[in-house]
Scaffold this motif. Structure first.
Motif, mmCIF file in Angstrom:
data_model
loop_
_atom_site.group_PDB
_atom_site.id
_atom_site.type_symbol
_atom_site.label_atom_id
_atom_site.label_comp_id
_atom_site.label_asym_id
_atom_site.label_seq_id
_atom_site.Cartn_x
_atom_site.Cartn_y
_atom_site.Cartn_z
ATOM 1 N N THR A 61 -42.568 -51.362 -59.704
ATOM 2 C CA THR A 61 -42.344 -49.922 -59.862
ATOM 3 C C THR A 61 -41.231 -49.475 -58.914
ATOM 4 N N VAL A 62 -40.506 -48.449 -59.350
ATOM 5 C CA VAL A 62 -39.470 -47.836 -58.526
ATOM 6 C C VAL A 62 -39.669 -46.328 -58.584
ATOM 7 N N ASP A 63 -39.093 -45.632 -57.609
ATOM 8 C CA ASP A 63 -39.185 -44.174 -57.591
ATOM 9 C C ASP A 63 -38.064 -43.584 -58.417
ATOM 10 N N GLU A 64 -38.431 -42.847 -59.479
ATOM 11 C CA GLU A 64 -37.428 -42.123 -60.254
ATOM 12 C C GLU A 64 -37.166 -40.808 -59.526
ATOM 13 N N VAL A 65 -35.896 -40.480 -59.366
ATOM 14 C CA VAL A 65 -35.500 -39.279 -58.632
ATOM 15 C C VAL A 65 -35.041 -38.233 -59.633
ATOM 16 N N TYR A 66 -35.455 -37.010 -59.404
ATOM 17 C CA TYR A 66 -35.024 -35.921 -60.272
ATOM 18 C C TYR A 66 -33.967 -35.117 -59.546
ATOM 19 N N PHE A 67 -32.944 -34.749 -60.277
ATOM 20 C CA PHE A 67 -31.901 -33.961 -59.658
ATOM 21 C C PHE A 67 -31.706 -32.681 -60.435
ATOM 22 N N GLU A 68 -31.070 -31.741 -59.773
ATOM 23 C CA GLU A 68 -30.878 -30.412 -60.344
ATOM 24 C C GLU A 68 -29.465 -30.315 -60.908
ATOM 25 N N LYS A 69 -29.362 -29.707 -62.092
ATOM 26 C CA LYS A 69 -28.047 -29.470 -62.693
ATOM 27 C C LYS A 69 -27.862 -27.967 -62.816
ATOM 28 N N LYS A 70 -26.727 -27.470 -62.319
ATOM 29 C CA LYS A 70 -26.459 -26.038 -62.394
ATOM 30 C C LYS A 70 -25.027 -25.803 -62.847
ATOM 31 N N ASP A 71 -24.840 -24.697 -63.558
ATOM 32 C CA ASP A 71 -23.505 -24.309 -63.996
ATOM 33 C C ASP A 71 -22.749 -23.641 -62.853
ATOM 34 N N TYR A 72 -21.533 -24.092 -62.664
ATOM 35 C CA TYR A 72 -20.640 -23.495 -61.662
ATOM 36 C C TYR A 72 -19.328 -23.163 -62.344
ATOM 37 N N GLN A 73 -18.582 -22.282 -61.713
ATOM 38 C CA GLN A 73 -17.262 -21.906 -62.210
ATOM 39 C C GLN A 73 -16.263 -22.273 -61.120
ATOM 40 N N PHE A 74 -15.170 -22.948 -61.528
ATOM 41 C CA PHE A 74 -14.127 -23.295 -60.564
ATOM 42 C C PHE A 74 -13.338 -22.046 -60.234
ATOM 43 N N LEU A 75 -13.205 -21.740 -58.929
ATOM 44 C CA LEU A 75 -12.468 -20.553 -58.512
ATOM 45 C C LEU A 75 -11.037 -20.882 -58.102
ATOM 46 N N ASP A 86 -21.596 -20.555 -58.113
ATOM 47 C CA ASP A 86 -22.802 -20.652 -58.923
ATOM 48 C C ASP A 86 -22.798 -19.461 -59.881
ATOM 49 N N THR A 87 -22.876 -19.717 -61.189
ATOM 50 C CA THR A 87 -22.769 -18.627 -62.161
ATOM 51 C C THR A 87 -24.018 -17.743 -62.199
ATOM 52 N N LYS A 112 -15.644 -23.794 -66.410
ATOM 53 C CA LYS A 112 -17.074 -24.033 -66.186
ATOM 54 C C LYS A 112 -17.305 -25.530 -66.010
ATOM 55 N N VAL A 113 -18.057 -25.884 -64.973
ATOM 56 C CA VAL A 113 -18.423 -27.275 -64.724
ATOM 57 C C VAL A 113 -19.917 -27.329 -64.421
ATOM 58 N N MET A 114 -20.500 -28.521 -64.491
ATOM 59 C CA MET A 114 -21.904 -28.709 -64.145
ATOM 60 C C MET A 114 -21.950 -29.508 -62.852
ATOM 61 N N VAL A 115 -22.607 -28.954 -61.831
ATOM 62 C CA VAL A 115 -22.744 -29.650 -60.553
ATOM 63 C C VAL A 115 -24.165 -30.194 -60.468
ATOM 64 N N THR A 116 -24.260 -31.496 -60.241
ATOM 65 C CA THR A 116 -25.554 -32.155 -60.099
ATOM 66 C C THR A 116 -25.863 -32.265 -58.614
ATOM 67 N N SER A 117 -27.084 -31.846 -58.224
ATOM 68 C CA SER A 117 -27.477 -31.873 -56.811
ATOM 69 C C SER A 117 -28.788 -32.624 -56.642
ATOM 70 N N TYR A 118 -28.938 -33.236 -55.483
ATOM 71 C CA TYR A 118 -30.182 -33.896 -55.100
ATOM 72 C C TYR A 118 -30.577 -33.339 -53.745
ATOM 73 N N GLU A 119 -31.740 -32.728 -53.676
ATOM 74 C CA GLU A 119 -32.229 -32.082 -52.452
ATOM 75 C C GLU A 119 -31.188 -31.129 -51.880
ATOM 76 N N GLY A 120 -30.559 -30.347 -52.764
ATOM 77 C CA GLY A 120 -29.597 -29.332 -52.339
ATOM 78 C C GLY A 120 -28.209 -29.860 -52.017
ATOM 79 N N ARG A 121 -28.013 -31.173 -52.121
ATOM 80 C CA ARG A 121 -26.712 -31.778 -51.796
ATOM 81 C C ARG A 121 -25.998 -32.181 -53.085
ATOM 82 N N PRO A 122 -24.785 -31.658 -53.329
ATOM 83 C CA PRO A 122 -24.058 -32.041 -54.551
ATOM 84 C C PRO A 122 -23.785 -33.545 -54.577
ATOM 85 N N ILE A 123 -24.058 -34.161 -55.750
ATOM 86 C CA ILE A 123 -23.813 -35.597 -55.886
ATOM 87 C C ILE A 123 -22.873 -35.906 -57.044
ATOM 88 N N GLY A 124 -22.516 -34.888 -57.843
ATOM 89 C CA GLY A 124 -21.614 -35.141 -58.961
ATOM 90 C C GLY A 124 -21.142 -33.857 -59.609
#
Length: 189
Positions: A61-75, A86-87, A112-124
């Motif tokens: 078994t391994v730990d599956e990690v869930y990350f947050e995806k949010k819409d952002y706008q490039f300024l 953050d839109t 518009k871009v999608m920023v993926t974060s893990y524990e509040g830290r952007p990862i993609g």
């Protein structure tokens, strides 16, 4: 985080393994003639970008990690930093150009871009697959040669040089792939 069996890992699954965060790039179920079946997984470290090939048995078994995806706008870009908003909350974040990589050259004001974060830290940062840009300069088409080139050089508004068909001239809006910077088609505007 949730525990998942090694044979449940699929491409796109984010797992915590060997002290790092990894995303499954490719998976292949292998059933050898001798021994137990396993899942051959190509993992990519989402922080360092290093790759790893790993076998996972179904009883591991391994730990599956869930990350947050949010819409952002490039300024805008400020030096080596890119500013996004953050839109939903209008909160602004700054990311290094290196973090976005070569695709940063395709960012346009308001995109518009999608920023993926893990524990509040952007990862993609996920960008649109295609963008519309204006051709600022285009080489003339050479006439008379029997082996006329099917494509010619053109300069885009973001400074990128690409190859375009001979009918594209300066001032034309074109659709460009953000994956490899290639010409896709003339924009329908």
């Amino acid at each position: 985080m949730a525990k998942i069996a090694g044979n449940e890992i699929r491409p796109g699954t984010l797992v915590e393994f060997d002290g790092g965060l990894w995303i499954a790039v490719k998976t292949q179920a292998v059933k050898p003639g001798k021994g137990g079946a396993y899942n051959q997984v190509e993992l990519k470290n989402i922080i360092t970008g290093t790759k790893l090939n790993q076998r996972f048995r179904s009883d591991e078994t391994v730990d599956e990690v869930y990350f947050e995806k949010k819409d952002y706008q490039f300024l805008y870009a400020e030096g080596e930093m890119l500013v996004f908003m953050d839109t939903d909350t209008y909160e602004q974040i700054e990311l290094q150009k290196d973090f976005v990589g070569e695709r940063a050259q395709f960012l346009t004001d308001g995109m518009k871009v999608m920023v993926t974060s893990y524990e509040g830290r952007p990862i993609g940062v996920q960008m649109p697959l295609q963008v519309v840009l204006t051709v600022t300069e285009a080489d003339p088409v050479l006439r008379g040669g029997t082996a006329a080139p099917s494509y010619k050089s053109a300069m885009l508004e973001n400074g990128l040089k690409i190859q375009v068909p001979p009918f594209i001239d300066a001032g034309t809006k074109v659709v460009v792939s953000t994956e490899d910077g290639s010409y896709v088609k003339r924009a329908e505007i």
